[in-house]
Structure formats: C-alpha cells, structure tokens
Design a protein around this motif. Structure first.
Motif, PDB file in Angstrom:
ATOM      1  N   ASN A   1      16.314   8.458  19.671  1.00  0.00           N
ATOM      2  CA  ASN A   1      16.573   9.754  20.771  1.00  0.00           C
ATOM      3  C   ASN A   1      18.075  10.156  20.074  1.00  0.00           C
ATOM      4  OD1 ASN A   1      14.641   9.838  22.238  1.00  0.00           O
ATOM      5  ND2 ASN A   1      15.243   9.039  24.012  1.00  0.00           N
ATOM      6  N   LYS A   2      18.119   9.957  18.687  1.00  0.00           N
ATOM      7  CA  LYS A   2      19.283  10.622  18.112  1.00  0.00           C
ATOM      8  C   LYS A   2      19.244  11.078  16.900  1.00  0.00           C
ATOM      9  CE  LYS A   2      22.236   7.510  16.347  1.00  0.00           C
ATOM     10  NZ  LYS A   2      23.390   6.607  16.165  1.00  0.00           N
ATOM     11  N   LEU A   3      19.848  12.257  16.425  1.00  0.00           N
ATOM     12  CA  LEU A   3      19.496  13.076  15.207  1.00  0.00           C
ATOM     13  C   LEU A   3      20.696  13.257  14.236  1.00  0.00           C
ATOM     14  CD1 LEU A   3      17.928  14.582  13.333  1.00  0.00           C
ATOM     15  CD2 LEU A   3      18.248  16.634  14.945  1.00  0.00           C
ATOM     16  N   SER A   4      20.633  12.847  13.340  1.00  0.00           N
ATOM     17  CA  SER A   4      22.174  13.002  12.691  1.00  0.00           C
ATOM     18  C   SER A   4      22.029  13.931  11.158  1.00  0.00           C
ATOM     19  CB  SER A   4      22.828  11.524  12.131  1.00  0.00           C
ATOM     20  OG  SER A   4      23.156  10.782  13.152  1.00  0.00           O
ATOM     21  N   ILE A   5      22.883  14.935  11.144  1.00  0.00           N
ATOM     22  CA  ILE A   5      22.824  15.739   9.860  1.00  0.00           C
ATOM     23  C   ILE A   5      24.221  15.782   9.508  1.00  0.00           C
ATOM     24  CG2 ILE A   5      22.379  18.229   9.137  1.00  0.00           C
ATOM     25  CD1 ILE A   5      19.779  17.100  10.175  1.00  0.00           C
ATOM     26  N   GLY A   6      24.459  15.077   8.423  1.00  0.00           N
ATOM     27  CA  GLY A   6      25.781  14.869   7.885  1.00  0.00           C
ATOM     28  C   GLY A   6      26.724  14.324   8.733  1.00  0.00           C
ATOM     29  N   SER A   7      27.890  15.189   8.985  1.00  0.00           N
ATOM     30  CA  SER A   7      28.763  14.542  10.184  1.00  0.00           C
ATOM     31  C   SER A   7      28.424  15.090  11.598  1.00  0.00           C
ATOM     32  CB  SER A   7      30.023  15.085   9.778  1.00  0.00           C
ATOM     33  OG  SER A   7      30.127  16.433   9.848  1.00  0.00           O
ATOM     34  N   LEU A   8      27.099  15.640  11.842  1.00  0.00           N
ATOM     35  CA  LEU A   8      26.988  16.125  13.073  1.00  0.00           C
ATOM     36  C   LEU A   8      25.755  15.002  13.697  1.00  0.00           C
ATOM     37  CD1 LEU A   8      26.758  18.965  14.806  1.00  0.00           C
ATOM     38  CD2 LEU A   8      24.545  19.091  13.771  1.00  0.00           C
ATOM     39  N   THR A   9      25.969  14.876  14.861  1.00  0.00           N
ATOM     40  CA  THR A   9      25.049  13.996  15.702  1.00  0.00           C
ATOM     41  C   THR A   9      24.841  14.496  17.081  1.00  0.00           C
ATOM     42  OG1 THR A   9      26.138  11.838  14.731  1.00  0.00           O
ATOM     43  CG2 THR A   9      24.656  11.840  16.547  1.00  0.00           C
ATOM     44  N   LEU A  10      23.401  14.487  17.213  1.00  0.00           N
ATOM     45  CA  LEU A  10      22.710  15.137  18.583  1.00  0.00           C
ATOM     46  C   LEU A  10      22.200  13.866  19.233  1.00  0.00           C
ATOM     47  CD1 LEU A  10      22.479  17.517  16.186  1.00  0.00           C
ATOM     48  CD2 LEU A  10      20.979  18.580  18.065  1.00  0.00           C
ATOM     49  N   TYR A  11      22.885  13.754  20.378  1.00  0.00           N
ATOM     50  CA  TYR A  11      22.598  12.741  21.335  1.00  0.00           C
ATOM     51  C   TYR A  11      21.549  13.139  22.380  1.00  0.00           C
ATOM     52  CZ  TYR A  11      26.387  10.328  19.110  1.00  0.00           C
ATOM     53  OH  TYR A  11      27.200   9.725  17.981  1.00  0.00           O
TER      54      TYR A  11
ATOM     55  N   VAL B   1      26.487  17.252  21.652  1.00  0.00           N
ATOM     56  CA  VAL B   1      26.682  17.423  20.245  1.00  0.00           C
ATOM     57  C   VAL B   1      27.951  16.959  19.576  1.00  0.00           C
ATOM     58  CG1 VAL B   1      26.305  18.837  18.196  1.00  0.00           C
ATOM     59  CG2 VAL B   1      24.935  19.079  20.289  1.00  0.00           C
ATOM     60  N   ALA B   2      28.174  16.072  18.454  1.00  0.00           N
ATOM     61  CA  ALA B   2      29.498  15.800  18.072  1.00  0.00           C
ATOM     62  C   ALA B   2      29.388  16.035  16.554  1.00  0.00           C
ATOM     63  CB  ALA B   2      29.643  14.440  18.640  1.00  0.00           C
ATOM     64  N   TRP B   3      30.683  16.254  16.211  1.00  0.00           N
ATOM     65  CA  TRP B   3      30.825  16.418  14.694  1.00  0.00           C
ATOM     66  C   TRP B   3      32.499  16.386  14.664  1.00  0.00           C
ATOM     67  CZ3 TRP B   3      30.307  20.968  17.290  1.00  0.00           C
ATOM     68  CH2 TRP B   3      31.303  22.007  16.920  1.00  0.00           C
ATOM     69  N   GLY B   4      32.919  15.765  13.642  1.00  0.00           N
ATOM     70  CA  GLY B   4      34.248  15.256  13.594  1.00  0.00           C
ATOM     71  C   GLY B   4      34.948  14.918  14.780  1.00  0.00           C
ATOM     72  N   GLU B   5      35.855  15.813  15.389  1.00  0.00           N
ATOM     73  CA  GLU B   5      36.581  15.662  16.531  1.00  0.00           C
ATOM     74  C   GLU B   5      36.107  16.396  17.702  1.00  0.00           C
ATOM     75  OE1 GLU B   5      40.859  15.837  16.230  1.00  0.00           O
ATOM     76  OE2 GLU B   5      41.124  14.221  14.583  1.00  0.00           O
TER      77      GLU B   5
ATOM     78  N   GLN C   1      30.553  18.460  22.264  1.00  0.00           N
ATOM     79  CA  GLN C   1      30.128  19.296  23.403  1.00  0.00           C
ATOM     80  C   GLN C   1      28.914  18.734  24.114  1.00  0.00           C
ATOM     81  OE1 GLN C   1      29.840  23.572  22.352  1.00  0.00           O
ATOM     82  NE2 GLN C   1      30.731  23.540  20.633  1.00  0.00           N
ATOM     83  N   THR C   2      28.695  18.980  25.303  1.00  0.00           N
ATOM     84  CA  THR C   2      27.633  18.871  26.163  1.00  0.00           C
ATOM     85  C   THR C   2      26.999  20.361  26.262  1.00  0.00           C
ATOM     86  OG1 THR C   2      28.319  17.064  27.243  1.00  0.00           O
ATOM     87  CG2 THR C   2      26.449  18.035  28.167  1.00  0.00           C
ATOM     88  N   LEU C   3      25.951  20.381  25.872  1.00  0.00           N
ATOM     89  CA  LEU C   3      25.177  21.735  25.956  1.00  0.00           C
ATOM     90  C   LEU C   3      24.207  21.788  27.368  1.00  0.00           C
ATOM     91  CD1 LEU C   3      23.903  22.352  22.049  1.00  0.00           C
ATOM     92  CD2 LEU C   3      26.119  22.356  23.346  1.00  0.00           C
ATOM     93  N   PRO C   4      23.962  23.122  27.535  1.00  0.00           N
ATOM     94  CA  PRO C   4      22.900  23.409  28.422  1.00  0.00           C
ATOM     95  C   PRO C   4      21.447  22.891  28.086  1.00  0.00           C
ATOM     96  CG  PRO C   4      24.143  25.195  28.310  1.00  0.00           C
ATOM     97  CD  PRO C   4      24.576  24.232  27.113  1.00  0.00           C
TER      98      PRO C   4
ATOM     99  N   ILE D   1      19.727  31.460  20.794  1.00  0.00           N
ATOM    100  CA  ILE D   1      19.972  31.248  19.175  1.00  0.00           C
ATOM    101  C   ILE D   1      21.460  31.957  18.822  1.00  0.00           C
ATOM    102  CG2 ILE D   1      19.500  32.217  17.008  1.00  0.00           C
ATOM    103  CD1 ILE D   1      17.763  29.854  17.566  1.00  0.00           C
ATOM    104  N   ASN D   2      21.526  33.081  19.605  1.00  0.00           N
ATOM    105  CA  ASN D   2      22.822  33.711  19.482  1.00  0.00           C
ATOM    106  C   ASN D   2      23.885  32.847  20.156  1.00  0.00           C
ATOM    107  OD1 ASN D   2      22.014  35.743  17.908  1.00  0.00           O
ATOM    108  ND2 ASN D   2      21.605  37.181  19.664  1.00  0.00           N
ATOM    109  N   ARG D   3      23.691  32.161  21.213  1.00  0.00           N
ATOM    110  CA  ARG D   3      24.846  31.452  21.943  1.00  0.00           C
ATOM    111  C   ARG D   3      25.171  30.140  20.945  1.00  0.00           C
ATOM    112  NH1 ARG D   3      21.938  31.191  27.773  1.00  0.00           N
ATOM    113  NH2 ARG D   3      23.011  33.351  28.724  1.00  0.00           N
ATOM    114  N   LEU D   4      23.994  29.567  20.429  1.00  0.00           N
ATOM    115  CA  LEU D   4      24.112  28.362  19.690  1.00  0.00           C
ATOM    116  C   LEU D   4      25.084  28.831  18.329  1.00  0.00           C
ATOM    117  CD1 LEU D   4      20.612  26.977  20.026  1.00  0.00           C
ATOM    118  CD2 LEU D   4      22.818  25.849  20.495  1.00  0.00           C
ATOM    119  N   ARG D   5      24.645  29.897  17.810  1.00  0.00           N
ATOM    120  CA  ARG D   5      25.441  30.397  16.445  1.00  0.00           C
ATOM    121  C   ARG D   5      26.907  30.624  16.852  1.00  0.00           C
ATOM    122  NH1 ARG D   5      20.980  34.905  14.646  1.00  0.00           N
ATOM    123  NH2 ARG D   5      19.849  33.700  13.187  1.00  0.00           N
ATOM    124  N   LYS D   6      27.207  31.310  18.016  1.00  0.00           N
ATOM    125  CA  LYS D   6      28.706  31.167  18.398  1.00  0.00           C
ATOM    126  C   LYS D   6      29.223  30.051  18.608  1.00  0.00           C
ATOM    127  CE  LYS D   6      31.721  33.929  21.296  1.00  0.00           C
ATOM    128  NZ  LYS D   6      32.607  34.610  19.996  1.00  0.00           N
TER     129      LYS D   6
END
Length: 224
Positions: A126-136, A142-146, A149-152, A195-200
């Motif tokens: 239940n976790k996905l890592s892309i480079g320094s990015l991790t989705l829980y 979603v976390a990367w570096g410092e 964010q908790t997303l809708p 998609i536009n919200r995620l891009r921002k």
C-alpha cells in the motif's frame, strides 16, 4: 529474489522457460499441470505463476479459478496457443492478471513478469515510491524531500493510479469509471479539473509530470 512457478505440460517448453527465468535472476519451481502446481503451493512460497492453459488433469482455467476461489491472489501470467478473443476473455474472467500467446517472445515475457511483480509489491505494501517521492495509500499522503501533503481522496487515487503505470495512457472514461465509479453523475471534465489541481500541487516535484495525450487521455511520465 522472487520465485516464479512455471506450470506447463510440455517438458521442453517448461525447461526452456525455467532456464530463461533463472538466467535473469529468478528462482524457479516447475509443475506439469494444475494439480501438481496446487501441491507445490502448499509448501512453497511463490511470487508469480507462468501458466499454460491446455494441460492434463487440471487445465489453466480450472487452476486459476481454484486459486482465486481460495482468495489466493498470486499474479498469474497465462500463456497459451489459443489466440481467439474469447479464450483471452475466459482467462481474465477466471482471474488471470495478464495473457500471452505462443510462441512466447522471451523479452516480452520478462517485461510482463517484471510489471506484474511490481504491481503485486505495490498492492501488498500500500505504498508506491518513484525516486524520492512516496505515496502512502492508507493515509492519502504524498512525501518527497521535506515536503509532505495529504491529498483529497479523489486526487490521491488519480495520482496513485497514474504513477502505478508510468507511461501508460488512460482515457478520461477509464479514470472516471475506476475512481469516481460508473454511476457517478460527474462528467469527464472532472478528470481535467483534478489533473490540473495535481499539476499545480506538484509543479516543483522533480520526479514526474502529468502529460495530456491529445485525443486520448493522460499519462504520468518520470522526469529522471
């Protein structure tokens, strides 16, 4: 190291597949039919099954149905000489995860196995890592570096889906059906908005970008 079970009644094909897999770093177990495969599963941990369809005693369809009815969701790559769409449909209805027709292209088989194992690993953790990015998945975080964010919910599921299959194009209708549900009253413009919200939100993230494929839909592309 992942262990793969090759279930194939033809001895030469079984040996060839096992040799190819071993040469590419996998541990391999083999079985000549579905009955033998079920017996092996009782005392061996298997990460993925490469499964022939036409076999004596228990064929590939029956084996898959038996496994899924017991809530066993080991990834299955079904391999068969049958090429009709109905045969493929039967395989997926029984619960197979992917499908190849014989003669098998070895490189394609290895790529499909790698993709199936990756998806299985993601689902289990239940976790996905892309480079320094991790989705829980459980916390919609979603976390990367410092940054963290908790997303809708819908934004998170949309991002998780796209990043789970980098470079794969999903249509707006596919994304609507899976994330909002077939009975949703929202239009496909909803996908554009999210998609536009995620891009921002992730415009400064170095790991990926969400790309619009004109006339088709969207895909996630890794930057690195």
């Amino acid at each position: 190291m992942s262990r793969i079970m090759v279930v194939e009644d033809d001895k030469n094909t079984r040996r060839l597949m096992a040799a190819v897999l071993e040469q590419n770093g996998y541990q391999v177990s083999t079985a000549a039919d579905g009955m033998e495969a079920l017996e092996l599963l009782d005392h061996q941990h298997i990460d993925l099954i490469v499964l022939d369809v036409m076999m004596p005693r228990m064929n590939g369809y029956s084996f898959t149905k038996e496994l899924r009815s017991a809530d066993n969701f080991i990834p299955i790559l079904m391999v068969t000489a049958k090429q009709l769409p109905q045969d493929m449909k039967t395989g997926f209805l029984m619960g197979t995860d992917d499908y190849m027709t014989k003669p098998v292209d070895e490189e394609e088989m290895l790529l499909r196995i790698k993709a199936l194992l990756r998806r299985s690993h993601i689902a289990a953790e239940n976790k996905l890592s892309i480079g320094s990015l991790t989705l829980y998945y459980d916390s919609l975080t979603v976390a990367w570096g410092e940054e963290k964010q908790t997303l809708p919910q819908k934004e998170f599921y949309l991002l998780y889906k796209l990043l789970s299959y980098p470079d794969k194009i999903f249509t707006r209708l596919q994304l609507m059906d899976e994330i909002w549900g077939m009975d949703s009253e929202s239009g496909d413009a909803t996908v554009n908005v999210h998609i536009n919200r995620l891009r921002k939100r992730f415009e400064d993230c170095p790991e990926f970008e969400l790309v619009t494929v004109r006339g088709l839909g969207y895909k996630a592309v890794r930057k690195a």
